[in-house]
Design a protein around this motif. Structure first.
Motif, PDB file in Angstrom:
ATOM      1  N   ARG A   3      26.498  -9.975  40.078  1.00 25.16           N
ATOM      2  CA  ARG A   3      25.286  -9.437  39.464  1.00 25.16           C
ATOM      3  C   ARG A   3      24.654 -10.550  38.639  1.00 25.16           C
ATOM      4  O   ARG A   3      25.363 -11.264  37.914  1.00 25.16           O
ATOM      5  N   PRO A   4      23.317 -10.728  38.726  1.00 22.73           N
ATOM      6  CA  PRO A   4      22.693 -11.825  37.981  1.00 22.73           C
ATOM      7  C   PRO A   4      22.644 -11.542  36.482  1.00 22.73           C
ATOM      8  O   PRO A   4      22.414 -10.415  36.060  1.00 22.73           O
ATOM      9  N   LEU A   5      22.895 -12.590  35.686  1.00 19.23           N
ATOM     10  CA  LEU A   5      22.809 -12.503  34.223  1.00 19.23           C
ATOM     11  C   LEU A   5      21.673 -13.419  33.764  1.00 19.23           C
ATOM     12  O   LEU A   5      21.188 -14.237  34.538  1.00 19.23           O
ATOM     13  N   THR A   6      21.291 -13.295  32.499  1.00 19.83           N
ATOM     14  CA  THR A   6      20.238 -14.158  31.973  1.00 19.83           C
ATOM     15  C   THR A   6      20.651 -15.620  32.136  1.00 19.83           C
ATOM     16  O   THR A   6      21.771 -15.985  31.765  1.00 19.83           O
ATOM     17  N   PRO A   7      19.786 -16.484  32.684  1.00 20.53           N
ATOM     18  CA  PRO A   7      20.151 -17.892  32.890  1.00 20.53           C
ATOM     19  C   PRO A   7      20.574 -18.555  31.582  1.00 20.53           C
ATOM     20  O   PRO A   7      20.098 -18.189  30.513  1.00 20.53           O
ATOM     21  N   THR A   8      21.451 -19.532  31.667  1.00 17.26           N
ATOM     22  CA  THR A   8      22.021 -20.144  30.471  1.00 17.26           C
ATOM     23  C   THR A   8      21.666 -21.627  30.383  1.00 17.26           C
ATOM     24  O   THR A   8      21.213 -22.231  31.354  1.00 17.26           O
ATOM     25  N   HIS A   9      21.901 -22.187  29.209  1.00 20.13           N
ATOM     26  CA  HIS A   9      21.629 -23.597  28.979  1.00 20.13           C
ATOM     27  C   HIS A   9      22.609 -24.451  29.794  1.00 20.13           C
ATOM     28  O   HIS A   9      23.783 -24.081  29.900  1.00 20.13           O
ATOM     29  N   PRO A  10      22.170 -25.573  30.343  1.00 23.08           N
ATOM     30  CA  PRO A  10      23.086 -26.392  31.155  1.00 23.08           C
ATOM     31  C   PRO A  10      24.340 -26.821  30.396  1.00 23.08           C
ATOM     32  O   PRO A  10      25.428 -26.886  30.983  1.00 23.08           O
ATOM     33  N   ALA A  11      24.202 -27.060  29.074  1.00 22.28           N
ATOM     34  CA  ALA A  11      25.371 -27.487  28.292  1.00 22.28           C
ATOM     35  C   ALA A  11      26.421 -26.384  28.254  1.00 22.28           C
ATOM     36  O   ALA A  11      27.622 -26.638  28.365  1.00 22.28           O
ATOM     37  N   ARG A  12      25.942 -25.139  28.122  1.00 25.26           N
ATOM     38  CA  ARG A  12      26.865 -24.004  28.084  1.00 25.26           C
ATOM     39  C   ARG A  12      27.524 -23.826  29.451  1.00 25.26           C
ATOM     40  O   ARG A  12      28.721 -23.546  29.538  1.00 25.26           O
ATOM     41  N   ALA A  13      26.733 -24.027  30.496  1.00 26.06           N
ATOM     42  CA  ALA A  13      27.289 -23.910  31.848  1.00 26.06           C
ATOM     43  C   ALA A  13      28.377 -24.960  32.060  1.00 26.06           C
ATOM     44  O   ALA A  13      29.438 -24.675  32.611  1.00 26.06           O
ATOM     45  N   ARG A  14      28.115 -26.170  31.572  1.00 26.79           N
ATOM     46  CA  ARG A  14      29.080 -27.258  31.706  1.00 26.79           C
ATOM     47  C   ARG A  14      30.382 -26.891  31.003  1.00 26.79           C
ATOM     48  O   ARG A  14      31.478 -27.098  31.522  1.00 26.79           O
ATOM     49  N   LEU A  41      31.513 -23.852  30.323  1.00 25.12           N
ATOM     50  CA  LEU A  41      32.200 -22.794  31.062  1.00 25.12           C
ATOM     51  C   LEU A  41      32.937 -23.367  32.271  1.00 25.12           C
ATOM     52  O   LEU A  41      34.077 -22.987  32.558  1.00 25.12           O
ATOM     53  N   LEU A  42      32.275 -24.299  32.966  1.00 23.69           N
ATOM     54  CA  LEU A  42      32.902 -24.896  34.140  1.00 23.69           C
ATOM     55  C   LEU A  42      34.119 -25.719  33.723  1.00 23.69           C
ATOM     56  O   LEU A  42      35.172 -25.671  34.362  1.00 23.69           O
ATOM     57  N   HIS A  43      33.966 -26.435  32.609  1.00 27.33           N
ATOM     58  CA  HIS A  43      35.027 -27.305  32.127  1.00 27.33           C
ATOM     59  C   HIS A  43      36.270 -26.515  31.735  1.00 27.33           C
ATOM     60  O   HIS A  43      37.399 -26.914  32.011  1.00 27.33           O
ATOM     61  N   LYS A  44      36.019 -25.352  31.088  1.00 29.56           N
ATOM     62  CA  LYS A  44      37.146 -24.534  30.639  1.00 29.56           C
ATOM     63  C   LYS A  44      37.726 -23.678  31.755  1.00 29.56           C
ATOM     64  O   LYS A  44      38.641 -22.893  31.525  1.00 29.56           O
ATOM     65  N   GLY A  45      37.125 -23.754  32.931  1.00 38.94           N
ATOM     66  CA  GLY A  45      37.620 -22.968  34.054  1.00 38.94           C
ATOM     67  C   GLY A  45      37.233 -21.506  34.003  1.00 38.94           C
ATOM     68  O   GLY A  45      37.818 -20.678  34.682  1.00 38.94           O
ATOM     69  N   LYS A  46      36.212 -21.198  33.171  1.00 34.81           N
ATOM     70  CA  LYS A  46      35.784 -19.792  33.083  1.00 34.81           C
ATOM     71  C   LYS A  46      34.732 -19.452  34.124  1.00 34.81           C
ATOM     72  O   LYS A  46      34.314 -18.309  34.246  1.00 34.81           O
ATOM     73  N   ALA A  47      34.259 -20.461  34.814  1.00 32.10           N
ATOM     74  CA  ALA A  47      33.235 -20.247  35.838  1.00 32.10           C
ATOM     75  C   ALA A  47      33.418 -21.272  36.943  1.00 32.10           C
ATOM     76  O   ALA A  47      34.140 -22.252  36.767  1.00 32.10           O
ATOM     77  N   ALA A  48      32.774 -21.011  38.075  1.00 33.14           N
ATOM     78  CA  ALA A  48      32.817 -21.959  39.187  1.00 33.14           C
ATOM     79  C   ALA A  48      31.402 -22.135  39.711  1.00 33.14           C
ATOM     80  O   ALA A  48      30.544 -21.295  39.480  1.00 33.14           O
ATOM     81  N   VAL A  49      31.181 -23.253  40.404  1.00 32.45           N
ATOM     82  CA  VAL A  49      29.853 -23.468  40.997  1.00 32.45           C
ATOM     83  C   VAL A  49      29.710 -22.527  42.183  1.00 32.45           C
ATOM     84  O   VAL A  49      30.557 -22.484  43.061  1.00 32.45           O
ATOM     85  N   MET A  63      13.745 -26.612  28.836  1.00 36.26           N
ATOM     86  CA  MET A  63      14.921 -27.039  29.597  1.00 36.26           C
ATOM     87  C   MET A  63      15.117 -26.118  30.798  1.00 36.26           C
ATOM     88  O   MET A  63      15.076 -24.916  30.648  1.00 36.26           O
ATOM     89  N   SER A  64      15.274 -26.691  31.995  1.00 38.65           N
ATOM     90  CA  SER A  64      15.598 -25.859  33.156  1.00 38.65           C
ATOM     91  C   SER A  64      16.973 -25.247  32.956  1.00 38.65           C
ATOM     92  O   SER A  64      17.940 -25.964  32.723  1.00 38.65           O
ATOM     93  N   LYS A  65      17.051 -23.922  33.048  1.00 33.99           N
ATOM     94  CA  LYS A  65      18.311 -23.236  32.810  1.00 33.99           C
ATOM     95  C   LYS A  65      19.124 -23.139  34.108  1.00 33.99           C
ATOM     96  O   LYS A  65      18.617 -23.395  35.193  1.00 33.99           O
ATOM     97  N   VAL A  66      20.367 -22.739  33.925  1.00 31.04           N
ATOM     98  CA  VAL A  66      21.280 -22.592  35.058  1.00 31.04           C
ATOM     99  C   VAL A  66      21.451 -21.101  35.326  1.00 31.04           C
ATOM    100  O   VAL A  66      21.634 -20.318  34.399  1.00 31.04           O
ATOM    101  N   PHE A  67      21.364 -20.716  36.588  1.00 25.86           N
ATOM    102  CA  PHE A  67      21.544 -19.305  36.936  1.00 25.86           C
ATOM    103  C   PHE A  67      23.019 -18.928  36.830  1.00 25.86           C
ATOM    104  O   PHE A  67      23.899 -19.728  37.142  1.00 25.86           O
ATOM    105  N   VAL A  68      23.260 -17.702  36.379  1.00 29.29           N
ATOM    106  CA  VAL A  68      24.639 -17.233  36.178  1.00 29.29           C
ATOM    107  C   VAL A  68      24.839 -15.893  36.876  1.00 29.29           C
ATOM    108  O   VAL A  68      23.996 -15.000  36.766  1.00 29.29           O
ATOM    109  N   LEU A  69      25.936 -15.764  37.587  1.00 31.21           N
ATOM    110  CA  LEU A  69      26.331 -14.480  38.165  1.00 31.21           C
ATOM    111  C   LEU A  69      27.640 -14.072  37.526  1.00 31.21           C
ATOM    112  O   LEU A  69      28.427 -14.922  37.112  1.00 31.21           O
ATOM    113  N   ASP A  70      27.875 -12.762  37.429  1.00 29.98           N
ATOM    114  CA  ASP A  70      29.210 -12.354  36.992  1.00 29.98           C
ATOM    115  C   ASP A  70      30.088 -12.195  38.232  1.00 29.98           C
ATOM    116  O   ASP A  70      29.626 -12.415  39.354  1.00 29.98           O
ATOM    117  N   THR A  71      31.326 -11.825  38.028  1.00 25.37           N
ATOM    118  CA  THR A  71      32.260 -11.858  39.149  1.00 25.37           C
ATOM    119  C   THR A  71      31.904 -10.844  40.243  1.00 25.37           C
ATOM    120  O   THR A  71      32.316 -10.991  41.386  1.00 25.37           O
TER     121      THR A  71
END
Ligand code: ZN
Length: 428
Positions: free
Chosen positions: A12-23, A25-33, A1-9
């Protein structure tokens, strides 16, 4: 599965995450595109002790397309892949057209531009602009990927074959004892040496076989100096004859000569290698023969991004590639420096361009336009071409839409010199 890149606030780059997890995080407002291409999200918190995975960026530089892949060395998982298309020919034709316009201007009586042709010296290691653009593209993308992903090592294919492995048969390792890896290296060497075509009939783009110039039955050796490449038909026709008896004495003399220094065969790759060394990451180099051997061992089809995953000795025995959708990246340049278009006689045809940016937008920006009324009513995503009037054109998947007011446009990603398409050559 192609992963999604993640940065912290703190970006700084973090280990890429699964698209479902990214979705999630975005849904809960814990992350932004953060970026659409490559898809990157930014967390709304700082991560102090991020887990560290050995992530390796693998590169297979090609003349038209370069394969890129990010692999987890520990698990053999392919996290992300892309195919980067270069723009070599476009650069050459732009320079050719500039040259001819200048030349015609000099030849007219209205000459205002002094002839300049033999007053320049090329610096050492100079490469033509069309080749240099490949180097720059890769440099850009290595830097970008490092910004979005904590890459710890790089592998790249440096040469097509390893001269040492061909000439020195006493090499340890199971692949060498079985002779399969040497076979791949020898094949690449011969293909390069004889120009990737049948030495007898000159046919190209067919399955070529390794052929003994003096047949084995007549005490010919297995040494590289006795090998050449031929198509199936010629190989059969030649049968038990030597190349000389078959009517091709020149093949025999050419085979005796060695390819002097394989390093100079591909100056672009060496320039890329030299520049990657400046990244302070450990760099592993592999040969084309090794890549092919790995790809065959893993029974993968030949595509640019899969070739990239197979580069180098570090390639894991088992690769997890299910569901990886490579991103297709197309180098498009950042506009031209030509101030005005000219007609066929070389006279100015348009007004001089003056603005690169109009009302906050630039040609090539990816925008979302929601038009509430009028004939263009609807929502679109695409690239804008700016007009000074503020009425833009939008290039979408389903064609160009003209006359969209800048007020309806919302910036998604600024022009960065590349076009993107999702899902390049996926697995069959
Ligand atoms: Zn042939």
């Amino acid at each position: 599965m192609s992963k999604v890149f993640v940065l912290d606030t703190k970006k700084r780059p973090l280990t890429p995450t699964h698209p479902a997890r990214a979705r999630q995080l975005l849904h809960k407002g814990k992350a932004a595109v953060y970026r659409r291409y490559p898809f990157t999200i930014i967390l709304k918190r700082e991560v102090i002790n991020a887990d560290k995975q050995p992530l390796r960026l693998k590169i297979d530089p090609g003349s038209k397309t370069t394969g890129l892949a990010i692999l987890n060395d520990r698990t053999g998982e392919v996290l992300w892949a892309a195919e980067l298309q270069h723009r070599g020919q476009k650069i050459k034709s732009a320079l050719d057209s500039r040259r001819s316009i200048r030349r015609s201007r000099r030849n007219r009586k209205t000459r205002y531009r002094k002839p300049r042709f033999n007053n320049r010296k090329r610096p050492e290691g100079w490469l033509p602009p069309s080749l240099m653009s490949r180097v720059y593209n890769l440099e850009t993308w290595v830097a970008r990927l490092r910004r979005y992903c904590p890459i710890t090592a790089i592998s790249m294919e440096l040469s097509k074959f390893d001269t040492q492995k061909i000439t020195n048969p006493e090499i340890s390792g199971i692949e060498y004892q079985q002779g399969e890896l040497v076979g791949c290296e020898v094949r690449e060497y011969l293909l390069e040496k004889f120009g990737r075509k049948c030495v007898y009939c000159g046919v190209e783009n067919v399955q070529l076989e390794i052929e003994h110039i003096i047949p084995l039955k007549r005490d010919g050796s297995n040494r590289v100096s006795n090998l050449t490449i031929a198509c199936r038909l010629c190989n059969l026709k030649k049968g038990n004859k030597t190349a000389e008896e078959f009517g091709y004495p020149e093949v025999q003399t050419k085979a005796k000569k060695t390819l002097k220094d394989a390093a100079f065969l591909n100056a672009t790759r060496w320039e890329i290698y030299r520049r990657l060394q400046a990244t302070d990451l450990p760099i592993e180099v592999g040969t084309g023969g090794r890549t092919k051997y790995n790809r065959i061992q893993l029974s993968l089809p030949k595509t640019h991004w899969l070739d990239a995953t197979c580069v180098g000795e570090s390639t894991p025995k088992i690769l997890k590639i299910e569901g990886v959708q490579p991103l297709s990246i197309i180098a498009a340049g950042r506009g031209s420096r030509q101030m005005r278009r000219v007609d066929k006689f070389g006279f100015p045809r348009t007004k001089a361009k003056c603005f690169k940016r109009i009302l906050g937008f630039q040609t090539g920006d990816i925008v979302k336009a929601v038009v509430p009324n009028g004939k263009n009513i609807g929502a679109y995503i695409g690239r804008v071409s700016i007009r000074t009037s503020g009425s833009f054109n939008l290039k979408t998947e389903n064609g160009t839409i003209q006359g969209i007011n800048y007020q309806y446009c919302q910036m998604l990603q600024r022009a960065d010199g590349y076009n993107y398409e999702e899902g390049g050559t996926a697995l069959p």
